[in-house]
Scaffold this motif. Structure first.
Motif, short mmCIF file in Angstrom:
data_model
loop_
_atom_site.label_atom_id
_atom_site.label_comp_id
_atom_site.label_asym_id
_atom_site.label_seq_id
_atom_site.Cartn_x
_atom_site.Cartn_y
_atom_site.Cartn_z
N ARG A 61 0.81 -1.20 -0.03
CA ARG A 61 0.12 0.00 0.07
C ARG A 61 0.85 1.20 0.00
NH1 ARG A 61 -3.56 -3.60 2.48
NH2 ARG A 61 -5.27 -3.96 0.96
N TYR B 172 -4.12 -6.19 15.12
CA TYR B 172 -3.79 -5.39 13.88
C TYR B 172 -3.33 -4.08 14.33
CZ TYR B 172 -5.80 -8.03 10.09
OH TYR B 172 -5.90 -9.25 9.08
N ASP C 77 -2.78 -1.64 12.75
CA ASP C 77 -3.04 -0.42 11.85
C ASP C 77 -4.57 0.12 12.55
OD1 ASP C 77 -4.17 -2.86 10.84
OD2 ASP C 77 -5.08 -1.74 9.41
N TRP D 114 -12.03 -0.05 11.15
CA TRP D 114 -13.18 -1.31 11.06
C TRP D 114 -13.10 -2.21 11.92
CZ3 TRP D 114 -11.92 -6.46 10.33
CH2 TRP D 114 -10.47 -6.81 9.85
N GLU E 194 -2.22 1.53 4.53
CA GLU E 194 -2.94 2.47 3.58
C GLU E 194 -2.92 3.80 4.19
OE1 GLU E 194 -4.27 -0.51 4.90
OE2 GLU E 194 -6.00 -1.49 3.63
#
Ligand code: TNX
Length: 553
Positions: free
Chosen positions: A205, A429, A431, A444, A480
């Protein structure tokens, strides 16, 4: 007398900080028979051993302080036995780590003796104890010497990380400081809970240079992480040169999220990363994500598309919109060529084929592709790793399923006898934002604060997935929103030390209330190393020694 009062007050606050420990030593004790850290009280015995400041992450299996001090001086040398290349290299690695702050030119000397000059550090696999396993070690610090025993050089390397952590934090400074370089005497016996303690970095990404990845490897090694999973390809970029399909990297690697120029690793650069990771006793697991997440490949070679028309390069952040054509022969020529080259460059036994979010394919087409990929990976002598969706397919039980989202798919994997790497997105995660004011990251899977990241047990996370089916844990960092090494550091620290401890330390010894104090004591260490970490308010950060570093500059 005044100093004595201050000392008593600060003792409690800073007793877990190695800098605090140093400060107390510098202040001296206010009564001759009074040791640092121990509040004087007439009802107490007068002999007070110095407790070991509790600073090691991951927490060792056992650590018994013995109440004295070892001092590293300019006369200290590192002895190794047997005289093998691996131990020489580890000796130099340690000398390099100690050299900047101390200014000492520490020599690496082979020895056949068991009795060494006072002040020595001895690294040895001689008469190594196999019960320590591949990565275990025993670290014995006495007033006279430091002995690091292991069964393998890898164990010695892991033990060196412990040794680095028990010195004052300022040992990590890039410039010479006055010392003294003292550590509390102790005997540590240590080995890991899980064989796979990983971190994933998404270089697709956003692309990260060889230098950035090496820096990241060094940070991971400090916490005994032993797997670096590189997510090398995705819709937004293809980051490794494949000689038989050069446009994948040259064209497919020429962009990244946001439209920047991206980049890719030449095969020599990739091999350099593999070797660098190996020198830190870390396995590199390359991921080529298929059959979805393939826009960069589809854009580079029209023939990989069902309609033979190449889509444009993609610089957004959506997922699930691209797929290889599972019924075209050329697809398998492509997969085989790519896996062949990546396998040849990768000494480790695993190739990760992604397999996630292939939303364009029917179940049967998806399963057909994954079975093919599994046999191709095996035909090059490797074991396939894939995200949890691969468990739906009929694949060899030598393959490994990486859990990220679905408990059902984890149970399916276990029923098929596949081993599991645990990366639950809600916990692991990196991120995910820490909270609603985190400037980077996604949400998310929810917010993941430092405590959430630490307080889960891989063996009880999913009903029906027990410890014996779990290879270990891995914390992915999808990029991202992550553009630079400073961003990587901010999202990784201070969560990563917690994942390292989950992977290494026996579950019975883990506890947030004591862990957070140890983590706080790493604040000064991370500062001295210049890491851009997030000062989570959940952590009682130790007193920093950045002042000392600033003075030295
Ligand atoms: C899901 S987890 C993905 C990635 C994204 C990530 C962002 C997984 C196997 N796939 O493609 O980058 O979420 O958090």
């Amino acid at each position: 007398m005044k100093i004595c009062k201050i000392q008593k007050k600060v003792q409690k606050v800073i007793q877990f900080s190695s800098l605090g420990f140093l400060l107390i030593l510098l202040m001296g004790s206010c009564e001759k028979d009074m040791s640092p850290f121990v509040l004087h009280d007439n009802s107490q015995p007068t002999v007070n051993p110095i407790p070991a400041p509790d600073v090691i992450i991951p927490l060792p299996v056992s650590d018994v302080p013995t109440g004295k001090l070892f001092t590293l001086t300019k006369k200290t040398n590192i002895y190794i036995s047997p005289d093998i290349q691996a131990l020489r290299e580890i000796g130099h690695y340690l000398a390099d780590k100690l050299m900047f702050a101390t200014g000492y030119e520490i020599r690496i000397l082979p020895t056949t003796l068991d009795i060494l000059p006072e002040g020595s550090i001895w690294l040895t696999t001689k008469d190594g104890n196999p019960s320590l396993g591949e990565e275990g070690y025993e670290l014995n610090v006495t007033q006279k010497s430091i002995t690091l025993f292991a069964f393998t050089p890898c164990g010695v390397f892991r033990g060196i990380q412990t040794l680095r952590q028990i010195f004052p934090s300022s040992i990590e400074a890039p410039t010479i400081l006055p010392g003294p370089w003292q550590i509390v005497t102790r005997t540590i016996r240590d080995y890991p809970r899980f064989a796979w303690r990983g971190a994933m970095l998404d270089v697709a990404r956003h692309f990260f240079s060889v230098e950035d990845v090496k820096h990241y490897i060094d940070l991971l090694a400090y916490y005994k992480i032993n797997v670096l999973h590189l997510h090398l390809t995705d819709d937004q970029g293809w980051r490794i040169m494949i000689e038989s399909w050069p446009d994948l990297a040259i064209y497919g690697g020429s962009r990244e999220v946001g439209g920047g120029p991206g980049g890719y690793y030449s095969q020599a650069e990739y091999a350099d990363l593999v070797a660098y990771a190996k020198s830190r006793y870390m396995m590199l697991v390359p991921e080529i994500d298929m059959p979805g997440h393939t826009n960069a490949a589809l854009a580079s070679y029209p023939e990989l598309n069902a309609n033979n028309v190449a889509p444009p390069l993609y610089t957004g952040t959506h997922v699930g919109f691209s797929s290889l054509s599972v019924h075209k022969d050329i697809t398998y020529t492509f997969v085989s060529d790519v896996i062949k080259e990546v396998a040849a460059l990768t000494p480790g036994p695993y190739i990760h084929i992604g397999g996630d979010e292939a939303y364009l394919l029917s179940d049967s087409d998806y399963n057909f592709f994954i079975q093919k990929a599994d046999s191709i990976v095996r035909s090059y002598g490797k074991r396939m790793v894939g995200w949890e969706e691969i468990a739906r397919a009929n694949i060899s039980s030598s393959s490994i399923s990486q859990h990220w989202h679905s408990s059902n798919l984890a149970r399916t994997a276990v029923q098929k006898d596949l081993k599991i790497v645990m990366s639950p997105a809600t916990k692991a995660y990196m991120d995910m934002k820490y909270n609603n004011s985190t400037p980077l990251g996604l949400t998310w899977a929810g917010y993941t604060n430092v405590q959430d990241a630490y307080t889960w047990n891989p063996a009880t996370q999913i009903d029906g997935v027990a410890e014996n089916m779990i290879m270990g844990v891995e914390a992915p960092l999808w990029t991202e929103t992550i553009q630079a090494i400073d961003d990587i550091e901010f999202m990784t620290f201070p969560r990563l030390p917690g994942y390292a401890e989950i992977g290494w330390t026996p579950e019975a010894l883990r506890d947030w209330d004591t862990y957070k104090i140890r983590l706080g004591s790493h604040g000064p260490k991370l500062e001295v190393m210049g890491i851009n970490f997030y000062y989570s308010p959940l952590v009682p950060w130790g007193i920093t020694d950045s002042l000392a570093v600033a003075t030295a500059r």
